[in-house]
Design a protein around this motif. Structure first.
Motif, PDB file in Angstrom:
ATOM      1  N   SER A  26       0.828  -1.199   0.000  1.00 22.28           N
ATOM      2  CA  SER A  26       0.000   0.000   0.000  1.00 22.28           C
ATOM      3  C   SER A  26       0.867   1.256   0.000  1.00 22.28           C
ATOM      4  O   SER A  26       0.580   2.225  -0.706  1.00 22.28           O
ATOM      5  CB  SER A  26      -0.924  -0.008   1.213  1.00 22.28           C
ATOM      6  OG  SER A  26      -1.659   1.174   1.285  1.00 22.28           O
ATOM      7  N   ALA A  27       1.944   1.240   0.789  1.00 21.78           N
ATOM      8  CA  ALA A  27       2.867   2.384   0.824  1.00 21.78           C
ATOM      9  C   ALA A  27       3.514   2.594  -0.535  1.00 21.78           C
ATOM     10  O   ALA A  27       3.716   3.736  -0.979  1.00 21.78           O
ATOM     11  CB  ALA A  27       3.932   2.159   1.890  1.00 21.78           C
ATOM     12  N   LEU A  28       3.833   1.503  -1.212  1.00 24.72           N
ATOM     13  CA  LEU A  28       4.402   1.579  -2.558  1.00 24.72           C
ATOM     14  C   LEU A  28       3.438   2.272  -3.516  1.00 24.72           C
ATOM     15  O   LEU A  28       3.812   3.206  -4.222  1.00 24.72           O
ATOM     16  CB  LEU A  28       4.714   0.171  -3.069  1.00 24.72           C
ATOM     17  CG  LEU A  28       5.058   0.058  -4.545  1.00 24.72           C
ATOM     18  CD1 LEU A  28       6.480   0.510  -4.787  1.00 24.72           C
ATOM     19  CD2 LEU A  28       4.847  -1.349  -5.046  1.00 24.72           C
ATOM     20  N   ARG A  29       2.198   1.816  -3.508  1.00 23.12           N
ATOM     21  CA  ARG A  29       1.200   2.383  -4.418  1.00 23.12           C
ATOM     22  C   ARG A  29       0.963   3.862  -4.119  1.00 23.12           C
ATOM     23  O   ARG A  29       0.807   4.672  -5.035  1.00 23.12           O
ATOM     24  CB  ARG A  29      -0.109   1.607  -4.305  1.00 23.12           C
ATOM     25  CG  ARG A  29      -0.001   0.194  -4.848  1.00 23.12           C
ATOM     26  CD  ARG A  29      -1.337  -0.513  -4.785  1.00 23.12           C
ATOM     27  NE  ARG A  29      -1.192  -1.905  -5.189  1.00 23.12           N
ATOM     28  CZ  ARG A  29      -1.603  -2.941  -4.461  1.00 23.12           C
ATOM     29  NH1 ARG A  29      -2.202  -2.750  -3.308  1.00 23.12           N
ATOM     30  NH2 ARG A  29      -1.424  -4.159  -4.896  1.00 23.12           N
ATOM     31  N   THR A  30       0.934   4.201  -2.835  1.00 19.44           N
ATOM     32  CA  THR A  30       0.722   5.594  -2.440  1.00 19.44           C
ATOM     33  C   THR A  30       1.864   6.476  -2.922  1.00 19.44           C
ATOM     34  O   THR A  30       1.630   7.580  -3.432  1.00 19.44           O
ATOM     35  CB  THR A  30       0.599   5.696  -0.904  1.00 19.44           C
ATOM     36  OG1 THR A  30      -0.477   4.863  -0.485  1.00 19.44           O
ATOM     37  CG2 THR A  30       0.343   7.118  -0.472  1.00 19.44           C
ATOM     38  N   SER A  31       3.095   6.000  -2.791  1.00 21.67           N
ATOM     39  CA  SER A  31       4.239   6.805  -3.217  1.00 21.67           C
ATOM     40  C   SER A  31       4.214   7.023  -4.730  1.00 21.67           C
ATOM     41  O   SER A  31       4.535   8.114  -5.216  1.00 21.67           O
ATOM     42  CB  SER A  31       5.556   6.162  -2.791  1.00 21.67           C
ATOM     43  OG  SER A  31       5.771   4.949  -3.469  1.00 21.67           O
ATOM     44  N   ILE A  32       3.805   6.006  -5.484  1.00 23.12           N
ATOM     45  CA  ILE A  32       3.715   6.139  -6.941  1.00 23.12           C
ATOM     46  C   ILE A  32       2.626   7.148  -7.305  1.00 23.12           C
ATOM     47  O   ILE A  32       2.807   7.994  -8.187  1.00 23.12           O
ATOM     48  CB  ILE A  32       3.455   4.764  -7.592  1.00 23.12           C
ATOM     49  CG1 ILE A  32       4.706   3.889  -7.446  1.00 23.12           C
ATOM     50  CG2 ILE A  32       3.072   4.904  -9.052  1.00 23.12           C
ATOM     51  CD1 ILE A  32       4.506   2.448  -7.838  1.00 23.12           C
ATOM     52  N   LYS A  33       1.495   7.101  -6.598  1.00 20.67           N
ATOM     53  CA  LYS A  33       0.410   8.048  -6.856  1.00 20.67           C
ATOM     54  C   LYS A  33       0.841   9.476  -6.549  1.00 20.67           C
ATOM     55  O   LYS A  33       0.465  10.411  -7.267  1.00 20.67           O
ATOM     56  CB  LYS A  33      -0.815   7.686  -6.017  1.00 20.67           C
ATOM     57  CG  LYS A  33      -1.572   6.486  -6.531  1.00 20.67           C
ATOM     58  CD  LYS A  33      -2.714   6.144  -5.595  1.00 20.67           C
ATOM     59  CE  LYS A  33      -3.292   4.788  -5.949  1.00 20.67           C
ATOM     60  NZ  LYS A  33      -4.278   4.346  -4.937  1.00 20.67           N
ATOM     61  N   ARG A  34       1.621   9.650  -5.500  1.00 24.14           N
ATOM     62  CA  ARG A  34       2.088  10.998  -5.147  1.00 24.14           C
ATOM     63  C   ARG A  34       2.967  11.575  -6.248  1.00 24.14           C
ATOM     64  O   ARG A  34       2.880  12.766  -6.569  1.00 24.14           O
ATOM     65  CB  ARG A  34       2.855  10.963  -3.827  1.00 24.14           C
ATOM     66  CG  ARG A  34       1.967  10.870  -2.630  1.00 24.14           C
ATOM     67  CD  ARG A  34       2.745  11.080  -1.345  1.00 24.14           C
ATOM     68  NE  ARG A  34       1.865  10.873  -0.206  1.00 24.14           N
ATOM     69  CZ  ARG A  34       2.156  10.110   0.833  1.00 24.14           C
ATOM     70  NH1 ARG A  34       3.314   9.492   0.898  1.00 24.14           N
ATOM     71  NH2 ARG A  34       1.305   9.977   1.820  1.00 24.14           N
ATOM     72  N   VAL A  35       3.826  10.745  -6.822  1.00 24.10           N
ATOM     73  CA  VAL A  35       4.684  11.221  -7.909  1.00 24.10           C
ATOM     74  C   VAL A  35       3.826  11.602  -9.115  1.00 24.10           C
ATOM     75  O   VAL A  35       4.031  12.653  -9.723  1.00 24.10           O
ATOM     76  CB  VAL A  35       5.728  10.151  -8.312  1.00 24.10           C
ATOM     77  CG1 VAL A  35       6.528  10.606  -9.514  1.00 24.10           C
ATOM     78  CG2 VAL A  35       6.652   9.848  -7.151  1.00 24.10           C
ATOM     79  N   ARG A  36       2.839  10.763  -9.434  1.00 26.16           N
ATOM     80  CA  ARG A  36       1.973  11.059 -10.576  1.00 26.16           C
ATOM     81  C   ARG A  36       1.198  12.350 -10.368  1.00 26.16           C
ATOM     82  O   ARG A  36       1.024  13.141 -11.303  1.00 26.16           O
ATOM     83  CB  ARG A  36       1.012   9.902 -10.823  1.00 26.16           C
ATOM     84  CG  ARG A  36       1.721   8.685 -11.390  1.00 26.16           C
ATOM     85  CD  ARG A  36       0.753   7.675 -11.935  1.00 26.16           C
ATOM     86  NE  ARG A  36       1.492   6.515 -12.431  1.00 26.16           N
ATOM     87  CZ  ARG A  36       1.198   5.267 -12.112  1.00 26.16           C
ATOM     88  NH1 ARG A  36       0.192   4.999 -11.318  1.00 26.16           N
ATOM     89  NH2 ARG A  36       1.915   4.278 -12.597  1.00 26.16           N
ATOM     90  N   GLN A  37       0.742  12.594  -9.137  1.00 28.98           N
ATOM     91  CA  GLN A  37       0.030  13.838  -8.838  1.00 28.98           C
ATOM     92  C   GLN A  37       0.956  15.035  -8.985  1.00 28.98           C
ATOM     93  O   GLN A  37       0.557  16.086  -9.486  1.00 28.98           O
ATOM     94  CB  GLN A  37      -0.558  13.795  -7.430  1.00 28.98           C
ATOM     95  CG  GLN A  37      -1.745  12.868  -7.300  1.00 28.98           C
ATOM     96  CD  GLN A  37      -2.174  12.683  -5.852  1.00 28.98           C
ATOM     97  OE1 GLN A  37      -1.488  13.110  -4.939  1.00 28.98           O
ATOM     98  NE2 GLN A  37      -3.314  12.023  -5.660  1.00 28.98           N
TER      99      GLN A  37
END
Length: 87
Positions: A26-37
């Motif tokens: 979940s932390a991995l997915r969140t970090s990827i989403k933050r970069v995309r944002q």
């Protein structure tokens, strides 16, 4: 249901390990989403800073074999290319 003491212990351990690994994923997915944002916002400096933090998280999770190393490399490469493409 597990019948032996050993099998019961393995079942308990797998439940705990599954919870831990799920939180890391979940932390991995969140970090990827933050970069995309950050990329969508268009600020290259902020995006590259967030990418650096995300790269650290991605590497850490790949080292623990939560995801494969090639998958980690693919995520990092695509995110870095997207940040680099910002004007």
């Amino acid at each position: 249901m597990a019948n032996t003491v050993q099998a019961r212990k393995r079942a308990r351990q797998s439940v705990e390990r599954n919870k831990h690994n799920s939180s890391l994923r979940s932390a991995l997915r969140t970090s990827i989403k933050r970069v995309r944002q950050a990329i969508e916002s268009g600020d290259k400096a902020v995006a590259s800073d967030i990418l650096q933090k995300a790269t650290s998280i991605i590497d850490r999770i790949a080292d623990k074999n939560i995801i494969h190393k090639n998958k980690a490399a693919r995520h990092k490469s695509r995110l870095a290319a997207a940040v680099k493409a910002l004007a």
